[in-house]
Design a protein around this motif. Structure first.
Motif, short mmCIF file in Angstrom:
data_model
loop_
_atom_site.label_atom_id
_atom_site.label_comp_id
_atom_site.label_asym_id
_atom_site.label_seq_id
_atom_site.Cartn_x
_atom_site.Cartn_y
_atom_site.Cartn_z
N GLY B 108 8.30 -9.73 55.74
CA GLY B 108 8.30 -10.46 54.48
C GLY B 108 8.71 -9.57 53.33
O GLY B 108 9.47 -9.98 52.43
N ASN B 109 8.24 -8.35 53.36
CA ASN B 109 8.54 -7.40 52.29
C ASN B 109 10.06 -7.17 52.21
O ASN B 109 10.65 -7.21 51.14
CB ASN B 109 7.80 -6.09 52.57
CG ASN B 109 7.69 -5.17 51.36
OD1 ASN B 109 7.58 -3.97 51.51
ND2 ASN B 109 7.73 -5.72 50.14
N LEU B 110 10.68 -6.99 53.37
CA LEU B 110 12.12 -6.74 53.38
C LEU B 110 12.90 -7.99 52.95
O LEU B 110 13.83 -7.91 52.15
CB LEU B 110 12.57 -6.31 54.79
CG LEU B 110 12.30 -4.84 55.12
CD1 LEU B 110 12.38 -4.61 56.62
CD2 LEU B 110 13.31 -3.95 54.39
N MET B 111 12.52 -9.15 53.47
CA MET B 111 13.29 -10.35 53.18
C MET B 111 13.08 -10.84 51.75
O MET B 111 13.88 -11.60 51.22
CB MET B 111 12.93 -11.47 54.17
CG MET B 111 13.32 -11.13 55.60
SD MET B 111 15.09 -10.76 55.79
CE MET B 111 15.77 -12.42 55.83
N ASN B 112 12.00 -10.40 51.12
CA ASN B 112 11.78 -10.73 49.70
C ASN B 112 12.76 -9.96 48.82
O ASN B 112 13.07 -10.36 47.71
CB ASN B 112 10.34 -10.40 49.33
CG ASN B 112 9.96 -10.91 47.96
OD1 ASN B 112 10.14 -12.08 47.66
ND2 ASN B 112 9.44 -10.03 47.11
N ALA B 113 13.23 -8.82 49.32
CA ALA B 113 14.32 -8.05 48.71
C ALA B 113 14.12 -7.71 47.24
O ALA B 113 15.03 -7.81 46.43
CB ALA B 113 15.65 -8.80 48.90
N SER B 114 12.89 -7.35 46.90
CA SER B 114 12.65 -6.90 45.53
C SER B 114 13.19 -5.49 45.35
O SER B 114 12.96 -4.63 46.21
CB SER B 114 11.15 -6.92 45.24
OG SER B 114 10.88 -6.11 44.11
N PRO B 115 13.90 -5.22 44.27
CA PRO B 115 14.34 -3.84 44.04
C PRO B 115 13.19 -2.88 43.76
O PRO B 115 13.39 -1.67 43.71
CB PRO B 115 15.27 -3.96 42.84
CG PRO B 115 14.98 -5.27 42.22
CD PRO B 115 14.37 -6.15 43.25
N ALA B 116 11.99 -3.47 43.59
CA ALA B 116 10.82 -2.62 43.35
C ALA B 116 9.98 -2.44 44.61
O ALA B 116 8.91 -1.85 44.55
CB ALA B 116 9.96 -3.22 42.23
#
Lengths: 754, 294
Positions: B108-116
């Motif tokens: 989920g963290n990767l697919m959320n693709a937040s630059p932060a």
């Protein structure tokens, strides 16, 4: 006199349900047939309303009520100035001014309907800078301010909602003759109470009476507010507060209860409102006021404070709310708990198009104290005196005269300083980047009317019926300790019926740190009446005089003859009515001298039984990033006699952590139009448990002669007063840099170090 | 509120749901919180993948293979991650709060693709790739190719992230992820940096540097890497490389910081990350997460 807090095992009656999650809050309440409310907020922060068309919203199936200003009595409300309507009529004045309200069968439908309301505006340039709002040619936030009903003592004039001065002696002349003069300008951003429970309200009519369940700190004020805006008698309004999930002042004042009562009446069904987190930030007329604080102090070589001049400007936001008294309170804090020979303070509370300001835990005090205490350290430096030594020489003590020539009784201000010096280990070598700072502050006790009943149940237990409101501080939860002491019973023997305006006597609510001070006295008086009744009943049973009897261990016994006793349960079980009522005498406001030429007197020109505080803080500053970590806080309070150490310590722990947040990370940031840029918990940065420092607490227990029960004073607000000032001084000690903007964010500390 | 929620009992079922327009949910720490905050409404249709145990596996065969459902807490506690992929442990240990780390998943963290996002920089530097699976088959692509912009990936809507594959670096490699943080928990990176250094004796044989929250997507900084390579990874080299990392940043001014401060902090945070990575490569014991040191 000083004692370190020791734990006591009394578990507050609401503790277990709150900790286990079994407790029920307003948002947990659902009524049969209940509708959901949604507000339509302003589309501009300042604009004239040209036209409101609700027809599309009304036509939506499932929408049972749509209200605007046309649907409610045309009355204004507000505590010291009546400057607000339930629904904006001619103009909107901040981003969350309410233009319309909807009740529908689901929250989604209500949101859809609110969006369908068409509002045509003529946008006006918002006035968001508090200094600009003071200028002669500034537009008026309230064109018709002069026609509003308001307290004459406020000194209103245009955008100035309240003006207060303290003038003692001749500050100009004294300043001119001072050996050393320092001056400084400090700017504090606004911040929030940020209770974890967003507010919720449910309203239901039965006949011509309305019951409002509300997460308010002030149920009686909510009741009179609903009655006023709907123009109905107060007796037709009942306000009940289920468990309250925090308030910190932000749930003071009447407000949204009126909208819900009006919606429920129009819809003919119960209506419920639960704020989103963003609404909880934006909509309440409660923001800790932003301030500009300019100070100048002159001293003799020995540290004697010969003169202080001060100019304070407070951002009052769009409406008065319950914050009209802030100018005078800030003026008192600009003097602080010090002996100052000549004083000239001018303080103005100013309308802007920002979110309205209202009481947040010790309104005006943390920001003003933060400025004053940095200023004192700067003065110490100019005098080449240790900051502690300067305070030692200038803090108030018994017999000292205040800026308004109030003469103080016994108080332990200086003792709090000395104890904090010991606790923090001041004077030892610290590693690079670390520093210790001190700040001293004060906060008045508020004497007001308050009442309670105590009745005994047939099984020998008791019930306290009170109008007081529990906001989480534990003040109401501690009332059984007082009743138990008076009746020789155990605190666990008492239940509490509270937070229901149809049950308890009138009370100001959970504000002003006043619950123990005032309602505590009421409970003691009520318990004493119960005591008399018990002695009278027992005298008959034991065939002796009431004067020969005493209460202990749940029984009435003949003094010196423990065998001759009758239990309270036995007396109460006879069916006899055993009930007491009390209100307690309200302490007088201490006298001030009429020749202290103060204006804007609203009752704060003298401080009844002031609570006195020194915080000493040990910080570590990362010089490369400006990130400041608070390692340790020594918090020493003279709040008179401490009645419930575990509860009092809880207030200090919480207040200090709130103070840490206000000092370092918590600020409501506005854009140029006055809209909040960070109305959520990711970017409005409350400290987390992991950020909480070690907190060491000590009490200086100077018995209050004219305070609460057993020589106590208030306790709830003072713990966040001096924390940010002490942190500021610790940062300066650690780095040599002064940060003159609050909060002292990492970036601001870093800028100060460049 | 979503109109429908299907709890998938097999990966195949989940893929069918995705192909017909549903969006996946596992820990929900981005999706649900974002919806509550009004960032984006919950999708009309959700497929819950949290019961797909085959996505929960951690395997190791010279490459560490993390199933999409592996949580941040599990990553932070994994001995191999702590030992060989320390920067990833640094990052996983400071995502959100204890609750976020227990609930939130790497997929989920990767697919959320937040630059932060915290874990992205370390994965980028370790040369990790993701395995994307759809009804049509699987494909693998480097983490750097996954991110298309803030909140956007190059995965197609019918693809499910199945696993993350992280090749284990050479011996004598030290790594570090560090962020600027205003508070200790519930924090989001304002400035972050990753450094991975492989030493050959006293010299840097290989260097990877990435910056976080300083550009629309996470990015490696080849110039900083080149500056470190063959050097001694001492203070001067670290400072020079860190300045190059800061020059690669495209900082913005917003509610969290000014661009000026962000750029200045990019140098400080990158330098510290490089210094800690070098220390770990030399065998020094620096606590995890490295942020706890400051």
């Amino acid at each position: 006199m000083a004692t370190t807090a020791e734990p006591r095992t009394f578990v507050r009656p609401d503790g277990k349900e709150k900790v286990t999650g079994a407790g029920r809050y307003t948002a947990d309440l659902d009524l049969t047939g209940q509708l959901h409310a949604r507000f339509r907020y302003a589309d501009h922060t300042r604009a004239a309303i040209v036209r409101i068309d609700t027809s599309r919203a009304r036509a939506l199936p499932g929408v049972l009520a749509v209200l605007t200003h046309e649907d409610v009595p045309d009355v204004r409300y507000g505590q010291l100035v009546k400057d607000r309507r339930l629904f904006a009529k001619e103009e909107v004045r901040f981003e969350a001014d309410i233009v319309a309200a909807v009740a529908a069968t689901t929250p989604e439908l209500a949101a859809q309907a609110a969006a369908l309301i068409e509002v045509e505006y003529e946008p006006l340039t918002p006035l968001t800078d508090v200094e600009a709002a003071l200028s002669e040619d500034a537009p008026l936030v309230h064109e018709d301010w002069a026609s509003y009903e308001g307290d004459d003592a406020l000194g209103r004039e245009g955008n100035v909602l309240g003006c207060s001065t303290i003038v003692k002696g001749d500050a100009d002349a004294a300043m001119a003759s001072a050996d050393v003069v320092v001056s400084g300008r400090y700017v504090a951003d606004g911040s929030q109470g940020a209770p974890i429970e967003p507010r919720a309200i449910v309203a239901q009519w039965q006949g011509d009476r309305v019951t409002v369940w509300s997460s308010t700190q002030v149920p009686f004020m909510a009741r009179s507010g609903v009655a006023h805006v709907l123009q109905i008698p107060e007796s037709r309004v009942r306000v009940i507060v289920p468990l309250l999930g925090g308030g910190f002042g932000s749930k003071c004042d009447f407000h949204f209860e009126g909208h819900l009562a009006a919606l429920a009446r129009a819809a003919g069904r119960p209506v419920k409102l639960v704020f989103s987190r963003e609404e909880e930030f934006v909509a309440p007329d409660h923001r800790r006021e932003g301030m500009v604080i300019e100070l100048e102090t002159g001293a003799r070589r020995d540290g004697t404070l010969v003169a202080r001049r001060g100019r304070l400007v407070l951002d009052g936001g769009a409406y008065c709310g319950e914050g009209g008294f802030f100018a005078q309170l800030a003026a008192m804090h600009a003097c602080g708990p010090y002996v100052i020979e000549n004083v000239h303070i001018e303080s103005r509370l100013v309308y802007t198009n920002n979110q309205p300001s209202g009481s947040i835990r010790a309104p005006t005090a943390p920001q003003t104290c933060w400025a004053v205490e940095q200023h004192m350290d700067e003065l110490a430096r100019a005098l080449d005196l240790d900051p502690v030594e300067l305070r030692r020489r200038t803090l108030i003590e018994e017999g000292a005269e205040s800026p308004t020539r109030q003469v103080f009784g016994p108080l332990g201000m200086k003792q709090t300083l000395e104890r904090a010096v010991e606790l923090i280990g001041y004077g030892r070598e610290l590693p690079d980047g670390e520093g210790i700072g001190f700040a001293c502050g004060w906060w008045p006790s508020f004497g007001v009317e308050s009442g309670a009943y105590v009745k005994l149940n047939a099984d020998g237990t008791g019930t306290i019926v009170t109008g007081a409101q529990e906001n989480g501080s534990g003040a109401v939860m501690g009332l059984p300790l007082l009743a138990a002491e008076a009746l020789g019973m155990k605190p666990e023997d008492f239940s509490i019926l509270y937070q229901d305006t149809d049950a308890g006597p009138w009370d100001m609510g959970s504000s002003g740190s006043q619950t123990t001070l005032n309602n505590g006295r009421a409970v003691v008086e009520a318990a004493r009446e119960v005591r008399s009744r018990l002695l009278e009943l027992a005298a008959g049973r034991l065939e002796t005089d009431a004067e020969d009897l005493e209460l202990a261990d749940g029984a009435v016994q003949v003094r010196g003859a423990p065998g001759r006793a009758v239990s309270i349960a036995e007396l109460a079980g006879t069916g006899a009515t055993i009930i007491g009522k009390g209100s307690g005498r309200v302490p007088d406001t201490p006298a001030t001298s009429p020749d202290s030429a103060c204006v804007g007197r609203l009752g704060f020109e003298s401080f009844l039984e002031p609570q006195l505080i020194t915080h000493a803080v040990h910080v570590r500053v990362d010089g490369e990033t400006g990130v400041t970590r608070v390692l340790r806080v020594a918090a020493v309070h003279d709040s008179g006699r401490i009645l419930n150490p575990i509860g009092a310590s809880g207030q200090v722990y919480g207040g200090v952590v709130m103070g840490v947040g206000q000092a370092l990370t918590e600020a409501t940031q506005f854009d140029e139009a006055g809209r909040q840029r960070n109305p959520h918990l990711l970017d409005y940065k409350l400290p987390t448990a992991a950020d909480a420092p070690q907190i060491d607490i000590a009490w200086v227990e100077t018995p209050a002669l004219d305070g609460g029960p057993n020589g106590s004073k208030g306790m709830g607000e003072p713990p966040c007063v001096p924390t940010s000032g002490a942190i500021a001084n610790a940062i300066a000690q650690a780095t040599g840099a002064r940060v003159r903007q609050l909060p002292m964010t990492a970036e601001r500390v870093w800028e100060a170090l460049q | 509120v979503s109109a429908s929620l299907v709890v998938a009992s097999s990966v195949e079922e989940a893929l069918r749901e995705l192909a017909s327009g549903a969006r996946p949910v596992a820990g929900g720490t981005d999706l649900v919180v974002g919806a509550r905050q009004g960032k984006a409404p919950l999708p009309e249709r959700l497929v819950a993948i949290h019961r797909l145990d085959e996505l929960r596996a951690v395997r190791e065969d010279g490459t560490l293979r993390l199933g999409a459902l592996v949580t941040h807490a599990e990553i932070a506690a994994h001995p191999l991650v702590r030992d060989r992929l320390t920067a990833l442990a640094d990052a996983a240990a400071i995502v959100g709060s204890h609750a976020t780390r227990a609930q939130g998943t790497i997929g989920g963290n990767l697919m959320n693709a937040s630059p932060a996002m915290e874990t992205g920089g370390p994965l980028l530097c370790f040369g990790a790739s993701v395995v994307l699976r759809s009804a049509a088959g699987t494909r693998s692509l480097g983490v750097g190719e996954l991110f298309a912009g803030p909140g956007q990936t190059t995965a197609t809507p019918d693809e499910l992230l199945e696993s993350v594959e992280v090749p284990l670096p050479a011996e004598a490699t030290g790594s570090c992820y560090l962020r600027l943080e205003y508070r200790r928990q519930m924090e989001i990176a304002v400035v972050g940096a990753t450094a991975v250094l492989t030493l050959d004796g006293n010299h840097v044989a290989d260097a990877r540097v990435a910056i976080t929250a300083l550009a629309p997507t996470l990015r490696r900084v080849p110039a900083a890497e080149a500056a470190l390579r063959d050097g001694d990874a001492g203070p001067a080299a670290a400072e020079a490389a860190a300045q190059l990392a800061a020059e690669a940043a495209e900082p913005i001014s917003d509610v969290r910081a000014s661009a000026r401060y962000r750029r200045a902090m990019a140098t400080v945070i990158a330098r510290r990350a490089i210094e800690i990575a070098a220390a770990r490569a030399r065998g020094d014991d620096v606590p995890i997460p490295a942020n706890g040191v400051f």
